[in-house]
Enzyme design. Structure first.
Site, mmCIF file in Angstrom:
data_model
loop_
_atom_site.group_PDB
_atom_site.id
_atom_site.type_symbol
_atom_site.label_atom_id
_atom_site.label_comp_id
_atom_site.label_asym_id
_atom_site.label_seq_id
_atom_site.Cartn_x
_atom_site.Cartn_y
_atom_site.Cartn_z
ATOM 1 N N HIS A 1 4.960 7.853 1.863
ATOM 2 C CA HIS A 1 6.726 8.158 1.525
ATOM 3 C C HIS A 1 6.379 9.672 0.961
ATOM 4 C CE1 HIS A 1 4.215 7.092 -2.996
ATOM 5 N NE2 HIS A 1 4.627 5.576 -1.821
ATOM 6 N N GLY B 1 1.124 -1.104 0.149
ATOM 7 C CA GLY B 1 -0.125 -0.087 -0.372
ATOM 8 C C GLY B 1 0.323 1.057 -0.187
ATOM 9 N N CYS B 2 -0.077 2.713 -0.529
ATOM 10 C CA CYS B 2 1.272 3.343 -0.435
ATOM 11 C C CYS B 2 1.676 3.784 1.242
ATOM 12 C CB CYS B 2 -0.022 5.045 -0.886
ATOM 13 S SG CYS B 2 0.594 6.159 -1.469
ATOM 14 N N GLN B 3 1.106 3.328 2.122
ATOM 15 C CA GLN B 3 0.669 3.556 3.655
ATOM 16 C C GLN B 3 1.759 3.181 4.052
ATOM 17 O OE1 GLN B 3 -0.168 6.823 5.463
ATOM 18 N NE2 GLN B 3 -1.133 7.849 3.846
ATOM 19 N N SER C 1 -4.369 3.172 1.495
ATOM 20 C CA SER C 1 -3.832 2.739 0.572
ATOM 21 C C SER C 1 -2.947 2.500 2.058
ATOM 22 C CB SER C 1 -2.685 3.815 -0.192
ATOM 23 O OG SER C 1 -3.734 5.005 -0.767
#
Lengths: 139, 411
Positions: free
Chosen positions: B367, A50-52, A118
């Site tokens: 990020h 995931g993004c997180q 995410s």
């Protein structure tokens, strides 16, 4: 059906909490308590990025039942994963494929399944369904 | 520490932003995700509404009054933005969809015409994915090479290493003015001078600098300067590509379509002049007008004052957060804009973000679209609080209290 019952139990368990704080503290405890994946299964091919946060999901078929194990580097995600695993693990591929996931909504954690999080959780739920279909074909 | 009112009229400013009075999860909103997008003052919202209510029509080549009025409003917006960044000509200001759109335009058009096998483009380790991927794509297409300037542990651009990378193969240098993840303010003037001395053009990614600091493109002498509207109190979906006149004139068009042509026959099309050559199709008219309103709004407050006040917020927040056990700040450059990235020992940034959100505080975790930078620090992501001029010292205190509570819950 076992999957439905398991979800209803979780809904009852969470009905005890009035405050979001208590709910989250419980989820964090669940996350901390559960060493839910074997290190040898915490590999790249089981990784859902995931993004997180990252989620690992491993599945194996034993006596026509799927045993899931999973992990995450984020503790709240891990706590929710513990609940999802509790619901799905040790059920037949057919039961899992035909089941509906409703407890996350009912206990007020639907935001964790939203695409903007995410956090890999939504992908993990999809992956569980994929495994159930794949194992059905195999069986 | 100076009080807020000494620098700007905070009460007045906060009343300009309707969203700041709303609640989130039953708590007053503390919005510290300005690095991702800023909020909008009523003045900007009104200009956009007014445009759609009374002025809307398609621009350029319209014979009727409404079209002429809309065209004037749009071209006036261009002039406002020209003055905002002190460009020499208004046709050096190209409306795009945002920073990403602007960089893709330059990478594609510049790359197509000027890049050949073995040429080099230089970027830095702290670039946002939008200032990495478009260059990777064109380099791959042309057989050119992407070179990356390293940073030190504080998150500062390493000038000596940059000097070593510059060569006669360098065709373009693309560097961010302010790092969205670290807050580092890069010495762009020096980077531009050195690049020019080597015959390379320079693109500066101004997405994070334009909301916080005065930008003068003539003084910087950059060849391209790009930024988005939505991070500087303007609407989403609109941004600017500034380019020097002669350089833009020599770029081939990016997209083909309406507005960018002089004449079209099936045999041959001739292109319009600047800025229209690079603006195919009906543009984001309301967006452009709204962006100009945002520039006027910020000018009225004074960019210098905004910068000074935000610096105080950063200094105060940094002091406060440093007092919490286990907090590690990521990005401790000497020159920093109002971005505070951090990690807390034994916790994951997304857990911190989720809990402080429940307490009404909006920060960003992850990020930040700078994966190579995260790799450089050997971390998966950070939690990031980023401040705007409408934030307050009291809000920093609320954030710090929320953060302490989150840490207590998680450890």
């Amino acid at each position: 059906m076992k999957i439905k019952e398991g979800q209803n139990e979780i809904i009852e368990e969470f009905a005890l909490f009035d405050e979001w704080m208590d709910k989250y503290e419980h989820i964090i405890e669940l996350g901390k308590d559960l060493p839910i994946i074997d290190d040898k299964n915490k590999v790249e091919e089981n990784l859902i990025k995931g993004c997180q946060s990252r989620v690992w999901l491993h599945a194996e078929l034993i006596d026509n039942k799927i045993i899931f194990s999973a992990d995450s580097d984020a503790i709240i995600t891990k706590g929710i994963i513990a609940l999802v695993i509790r619901v799905y693990s040790n059920n037949t591929p057919k039961d899992i494929a035909q089941s509906e996931l409703f407890f996350i909504d009912k206990i007020g954690l639907q935001e964790h399944l939203s695409p903007s999080r995410s956090n890999g959780l939504l992908s993990m739920v999809k992956q569980i369904k994929m495994y159930s279909i794949a194992f059905q074909v195999k069986a | 520490m100076a009080t807020e009112t000494e620098i700007i009229d905070l009460q007045k400013i906060r009343s300009d932003f309707p969203i700041l009075s709303r609640e989130v999860n039953g708590k007053p909103l503390v919005y510290f995700d300005n690095g991702a997008s800023s909020q909008k003052p009523q003045q900007v919202i009104d200009v956009i509404s007014h445009y759609y209510e009374y002025e809307h029509s398609n621009i350029h080549r319209g014979i009727h009054t409404l079209s002429q009025e809309a065209t004037n409003a749009y071209e006036d917006a261009r002039k406002t933005l020209q003055h905002f960044i002190n460009a020499k000509h208004d046709h050096e200001v190209i409306f795009t969809a945002g920073t990403t759109g602007s960089i893709n335009l330059v990478a594609s058009s510049f790359g197509k015409k000027y890049l050949k096998e073995g040429d080099e483009i230089i970027i830095s380790t702290m670039e946002h994915h939008s200032n990495i991927v478009p260059w990777q794509m064109i380099c791959e297409e042309k057989g050119a090479i992407l070179k990356v300037v390293p940073i030190n542990d504080d998150g500062e651009f390493l000038m000596e290493e940059f000097n070593d990378l510059l060569s006669d193969k360098t065709k373009l240098v693309a560097v961010t003015h302010v790092s969205n993840t670290l807050g580092t303010i890069n010495p762009v003037k020096e980077i531009i001078e050195k690049s020019h001395a080597n015959g390379a053009l320079v693109l500066i990614d101004g997405a994070q600098s334009i909301p916080h600091t005065k930008v003068d493109v003539q003084e910087l002498d950059c060849d391209f300067y790009v930024f988005s509207g939505h991070k500087m109190c303007g609407p989403t979906g609109v941004g600017i590509l500034y380019g020097k006149e002669d350089i833009l004139n020599n770029l081939p068009p990016y997209q083909g379509g309406g507005d960018m042509i002089k004449t079209v026959t099936f045999e041959k099309t001739t292109y319009n002049s600047l800025p229209h050559k690079l603006e195919a199709g009906t543009p984001n008219i309301a967006g452009g007008i709204g962006l100009a309103a945002a520039a006027k709004y910020m000018n009225e407050i004074g960019i210098d004052k905004i910068e000074a006040y935000e610096h105080e917020l950063l200094i105060y927040a940094t002091q406060q957060i440093k007092q919490i056990d286990g907090v590690r700040i990521i990005g401790e450059a000497e020159n920093k804009a109002s971005v505070l990235s951090f990690l807390v020992d034994g916790t994951h940034p997304s857990d911190i973000g989720m809990i402080v959100d429940k307490l009404g505080v909006a920060i960003r975790t992850g990020h930040h679209c700078t994966e190579p930078l995260m790799d450089r620090f050997g971390i998966p992501g950070t939690a990031r609080a980023s401040f705007a001029f409408y934030n307050t010292i009291e809000e920093v205190d609320i954030f710090i209290t929320a953060l302490k509570r989150a840490i207590k819950m998680l450890l």
